[in-house]
Every structure is written in structure tokens, then in C-alpha cells.
Scaffold this motif. Structure first.
Motif, PDB file in Angstrom:
ATOM      1  N   ALA A  15     -22.001  42.827 -31.787  1.00 19.99           N
ATOM      2  CA  ALA A  15     -21.861  44.000 -32.650  1.00 19.99           C
ATOM      3  C   ALA A  15     -22.868  45.069 -32.247  1.00 19.99           C
ATOM      4  CB  ALA A  15     -22.067  43.617 -34.106  1.00 19.99           C
ATOM      5  N   ILE A  16     -22.406  46.304 -32.298  1.00 20.89           N
ATOM      6  CA  ILE A  16     -23.271  47.451 -32.052  1.00 20.89           C
ATOM      7  C   ILE A  16     -23.209  48.330 -33.293  1.00 20.89           C
ATOM      8  CG2 ILE A  16     -23.669  49.489 -30.615  1.00 20.89           C
ATOM      9  CD1 ILE A  16     -22.236  47.893 -28.339  1.00 20.89           C
ATOM     10  N   ILE A  17     -24.359  48.522 -33.917  1.00 17.94           N
ATOM     11  CA  ILE A  17     -24.452  49.368 -35.106  1.00 17.94           C
ATOM     12  C   ILE A  17     -25.087  50.689 -34.683  1.00 17.94           C
ATOM     13  CG2 ILE A  17     -25.466  49.630 -37.402  1.00 17.94           C
ATOM     14  CD1 ILE A  17     -25.464  46.547 -37.602  1.00 17.94           C
ATOM     15  N   GLY A  20     -27.549  61.701 -28.260  1.00 19.29           N
ATOM     16  CA  GLY A  20     -26.468  62.029 -27.335  1.00 19.29           C
ATOM     17  C   GLY A  20     -25.085  61.833 -27.913  1.00 19.29           C
ATOM     18  N   GLY A  21     -25.002  61.389 -29.159  1.00 25.08           N
ATOM     19  CA  GLY A  21     -23.707  61.207 -29.793  1.00 25.08           C
ATOM     20  C   GLY A  21     -23.241  59.770 -29.745  1.00 25.08           C
ATOM     21  N   PRO A  22     -22.076  59.497 -30.345  1.00 27.30           N
ATOM     22  CA  PRO A  22     -21.617  58.113 -30.472  1.00 27.30           C
ATOM     23  C   PRO A  22     -21.291  57.434 -29.141  1.00 27.30           C
ATOM     24  CG  PRO A  22     -20.014  59.639 -31.419  1.00 27.30           C
ATOM     25  CD  PRO A  22     -21.219  60.437 -31.066  1.00 27.30           C
ATOM     26  N   VAL A  23     -20.829  58.168 -28.150  1.00 22.23           N
ATOM     27  CA  VAL A  23     -20.534  57.525 -26.862  1.00 22.23           C
ATOM     28  C   VAL A  23     -21.834  57.067 -26.204  1.00 22.23           C
ATOM     29  CG1 VAL A  23     -19.633  57.878 -24.533  1.00 22.23           C
ATOM     30  CG2 VAL A  23     -18.333  58.676 -26.510  1.00 22.23           C
ATOM     31  N   ALA A  24     -22.838  57.944 -26.182  1.00 22.71           N
ATOM     32  CA  ALA A  24     -24.131  57.560 -25.620  1.00 22.71           C
ATOM     33  C   ALA A  24     -24.710  56.377 -26.386  1.00 22.71           C
ATOM     34  CB  ALA A  24     -25.094  58.742 -25.635  1.00 22.71           C
ATOM     35  N   GLY A  25     -24.594  56.390 -27.720  1.00 23.75           N
ATOM     36  CA  GLY A  25     -25.089  55.280 -28.523  1.00 23.75           C
ATOM     37  C   GLY A  25     -24.344  53.990 -28.246  1.00 23.75           C
ATOM     38  N   LEU A  26     -23.024  54.069 -28.221  1.00 22.18           N
ATOM     39  CA  LEU A  26     -22.199  52.893 -27.952  1.00 22.18           C
ATOM     40  C   LEU A  26     -22.550  52.270 -26.607  1.00 22.18           C
ATOM     41  CD1 LEU A  26     -19.755  50.966 -28.099  1.00 22.18           C
ATOM     42  CD2 LEU A  26     -18.318  52.906 -27.457  1.00 22.18           C
ATOM     43  N   LEU A  27     -22.621  53.089 -25.574  1.00 21.52           N
ATOM     44  CA  LEU A  27     -22.854  52.554 -24.231  1.00 21.52           C
ATOM     45  C   LEU A  27     -24.295  52.091 -24.049  1.00 21.52           C
ATOM     46  CD1 LEU A  27     -20.591  55.000 -22.243  1.00 21.52           C
ATOM     47  CD2 LEU A  27     -20.079  52.674 -23.026  1.00 21.52           C
ATOM     48  N   THR A  28     -25.248  52.748 -24.686  1.00 23.12           N
ATOM     49  CA  THR A  28     -26.629  52.270 -24.655  1.00 23.12           C
ATOM     50  C   THR A  28     -26.713  50.915 -25.355  1.00 23.12           C
ATOM     51  OG1 THR A  28     -27.528  54.515 -24.594  1.00 23.12           O
ATOM     52  CG2 THR A  28     -29.002  52.770 -25.346  1.00 23.12           C
ATOM     53  N   GLU A  88     -24.420  38.318 -31.430  1.00 20.98           N
ATOM     54  CA  GLU A  88     -25.569  39.152 -31.065  1.00 20.98           C
ATOM     55  C   GLU A  88     -25.358  40.531 -31.676  1.00 20.98           C
ATOM     56  OE1 GLU A  88     -27.834  40.880 -27.077  1.00 20.98           O
ATOM     57  OE2 GLU A  88     -26.371  39.280 -26.843  1.00 20.98           O
ATOM     58  N   VAL A  89     -26.451  41.154 -32.133  1.00 17.00           N
ATOM     59  CA  VAL A  89     -26.364  42.474 -32.753  1.00 17.00           C
ATOM     60  C   VAL A  89     -27.381  43.406 -32.110  1.00 17.00           C
ATOM     61  CG1 VAL A  89     -26.577  43.807 -34.894  1.00 17.00           C
ATOM     62  CG2 VAL A  89     -25.655  41.468 -34.960  1.00 17.00           C
ATOM     63  N   VAL A  90     -26.908  44.583 -31.731  1.00 23.40           N
ATOM     64  CA  VAL A  90     -27.782  45.651 -31.252  1.00 23.40           C
ATOM     65  C   VAL A  90     -27.659  46.809 -32.233  1.00 23.40           C
ATOM     66  CG1 VAL A  90     -28.194  47.365 -29.443  1.00 23.40           C
ATOM     67  CG2 VAL A  90     -27.611  45.009 -28.821  1.00 23.40           C
ATOM     68  N   VAL A  91     -28.797  47.298 -32.702  1.00 25.93           N
ATOM     69  CA  VAL A  91     -28.830  48.475 -33.559  1.00 25.93           C
ATOM     70  C   VAL A  91     -29.343  49.629 -32.708  1.00 25.93           C
ATOM     71  CG1 VAL A  91     -29.810  49.551 -35.617  1.00 25.93           C
ATOM     72  CG2 VAL A  91     -29.257  47.103 -35.624  1.00 25.93           C
ATOM     73  N   VAL A  92     -28.519  50.652 -32.574  1.00 23.37           N
ATOM     74  CA  VAL A  92     -28.922  51.826 -31.807  1.00 23.37           C
ATOM     75  C   VAL A  92     -29.561  52.794 -32.793  1.00 23.37           C
ATOM     76  CG1 VAL A  92     -28.181  53.654 -30.249  1.00 23.37           C
ATOM     77  CG2 VAL A  92     -27.011  51.437 -30.218  1.00 23.37           C
ATOM     78  N   GLY A  93     -30.878  52.779 -32.806  1.00 23.89           N
ATOM     79  CA  GLY A  93     -31.654  53.579 -33.736  1.00 23.89           C
ATOM     80  C   GLY A  93     -33.088  53.080 -33.735  1.00 23.89           C
ATOM     81  N   HIS A  94     -33.912  53.725 -34.507  1.00 23.60           N
ATOM     82  CA  HIS A  94     -35.322  53.350 -34.550  1.00 23.60           C
ATOM     83  C   HIS A  94     -35.505  52.020 -35.266  1.00 23.60           C
ATOM     84  CE1 HIS A  94     -36.546  57.072 -32.757  1.00 23.60           C
ATOM     85  NE2 HIS A  94     -35.772  57.723 -33.606  1.00 23.60           N
ATOM     86  N   SER A  95     -36.439  51.244 -34.793  1.00 29.17           N
ATOM     87  CA  SER A  95     -36.702  49.908 -35.312  1.00 29.17           C
ATOM     88  C   SER A  95     -37.239  49.953 -36.742  1.00 29.17           C
ATOM     89  CB  SER A  95     -37.713  49.206 -34.402  1.00 29.17           C
ATOM     90  OG  SER A  95     -37.964  47.909 -34.856  1.00 29.17           O
TER      91      SER A  95
END
Length: 191
Positions: free
Chosen positions: A11-13, A74-82, A50-57
Motif C-alpha cells: 500500500a502507498i498512502i 510534485g503531485g500524485p504521480v511523483a508521490g505514487l512513483l516515489t 508493506e506500507v509506504v507513506v509518502v509524507g513527513h514522518s
């Protein structure tokens, strides 16, 4: 293509936006019904391996990986791919959701996964048919349409996913509701 009976997914949040309509508030830390939006999102992905949160810890009860998107804001695409690149293991399926949807549940994601069988993915839609930032996608399919790193900043999500065979799944009740403004937050608190 997503295979039937698949149980292991990542999961990517997405929690790294600027929240400009909320005056720059940290959406992940905003509370709805006594719990933060991030806690609600983590509940929705409880079945993820596994979970990745794209944002500050921020502190969480569940082990997750935090990463800031590249380029930041960079927007949702940059967040998703990161987020995808930060995964420690490979998974055939990814669940992707915005942190600001407190009524998403694990059942919502299971429904999306079931609908995605024999397709590249499935996306949740509101009662008016607008796609929401809650979807599942086959990792291999996402890799086929992935833009170059330089093109990720500001890249539009829906045109990228429109290249795939993604099924639209109508939301049940209020699971499509999100928090973009203080008025949204007030209205959710009344639900």
C-alpha cells in the motif's frame, strides 16, 4: 493484469501534498472522530504486507516506511512513483490512497481488488462517477506507463492511468468522501 485470489499487496498512502485549501495544514495529523487521517488510512490498508507513506514522518502504531516524494510537492504521480520505489520488496499489486479519505476501509480495498481481477486495476468513484484517489493497480501495468523521472513533477495521474485497463467501482455510502477544505472537515465531523 491482476490475478484472482491474490492476497499479498503493498500500500502507498499519499500524504505529502501542500493542502493549500487547508492553509498548509498537515492532513495526516488532522483528526476525524478522534483519530488522525493517517490512522484511518492505515486501518484501511491493514491487509497490506508493506506500507509506504509518502509524507513527513509522524509516530504510528504500525510499522511503515516514510518517504518524501521526489520532487517534493510534485503531485500524485511523483508521490505514487516515489512510494513505489521505496518498497522493500516487489508486489504484484499496489493499493494507492490519499490520506484524506477517512471512510475508506479494508473492505473497500478488497472490493477494488475483486473488481480488478483480469484487469490492470480498479478505481473508486463517487456517486457522480468522478474517480477518487483510491485505487489498486498491477505493478507491472504501472511500470508500463511510468513517465521518466524528469516528467513526474506535475504529471497528471488520470491520463497516465487511462492508458491502462482500469475498472471504475462505485463507492458505497461515504467511503469516497475526502478532506480538502475546513468545510469538508466540519461536514465529515457531522457524519
Amino acid at each position: 493484469m491482476i490475478e484472482p485470489g491474490l492476497t499479498s499487496f503493498a500500500a502507498i498512502i499519499l500524504a505529502g501534498g501542500q493542502a493549500t485549501r487547508l492553509g498548509g495544514a498537515d492532513k495526516a495529523s488532522i483528526e476525524v472522530h478522534g483519530r488522525t487521517l493517517l490512522e484511518h488510512a492505515l486501518d484501511a490498508v491493514i491487509d497490506a504486507s508493506e506500507v509506504v507513506v509518502v509524507g513527513h514522518s509522524v509516530p504510528t502504531e504500525r510499522p511503515v516506511t516514510f518517504v518524501v516524494e521526489d520532487p517534493q510537492y510534485g503531485g500524485p504521480v511523483a508521490g505514487l512513483l516515489t512510494g513505489r520505489d521505496a518498497l522493500l520488496r516487489s508486489f504484484p499489486t499496489l493499493a494507492v490512497l490519499a490520506v484524506d479519505m477517512p471512510f475508506l476501509t479494508a473492505a473497500t480495498l478488497r472490493r477494488l481488488q475483486d473488481a480488478a481481477v483480469d484487469h490492470d486495476g480498479a478505481v473508486l468513484a463517487d456517486p457522480d462517477g468522478r474517480r477518487q484517489l483510491a485505487f489498486v493497480v498491477a505493478s507491472a501495468a504501472l511500470d508500463r506507463v511510468r513517465p521518466d523521472h524528469e516528467a513526474q513533477h506535475g504529471h497528471a495521474l488520470w491520463p497516465m492511468l487511462d492508458q491502462l485497463d482500469v475498472v471504475v467501482v462505485p463507492a458505497h455510502a461515504r467511503e469516497h468522501r475526502d478532506v480538502d477544505t475546513w468545510t469538508d472537515l466540519r461536514d465529515l465531523a457531522d457524519d
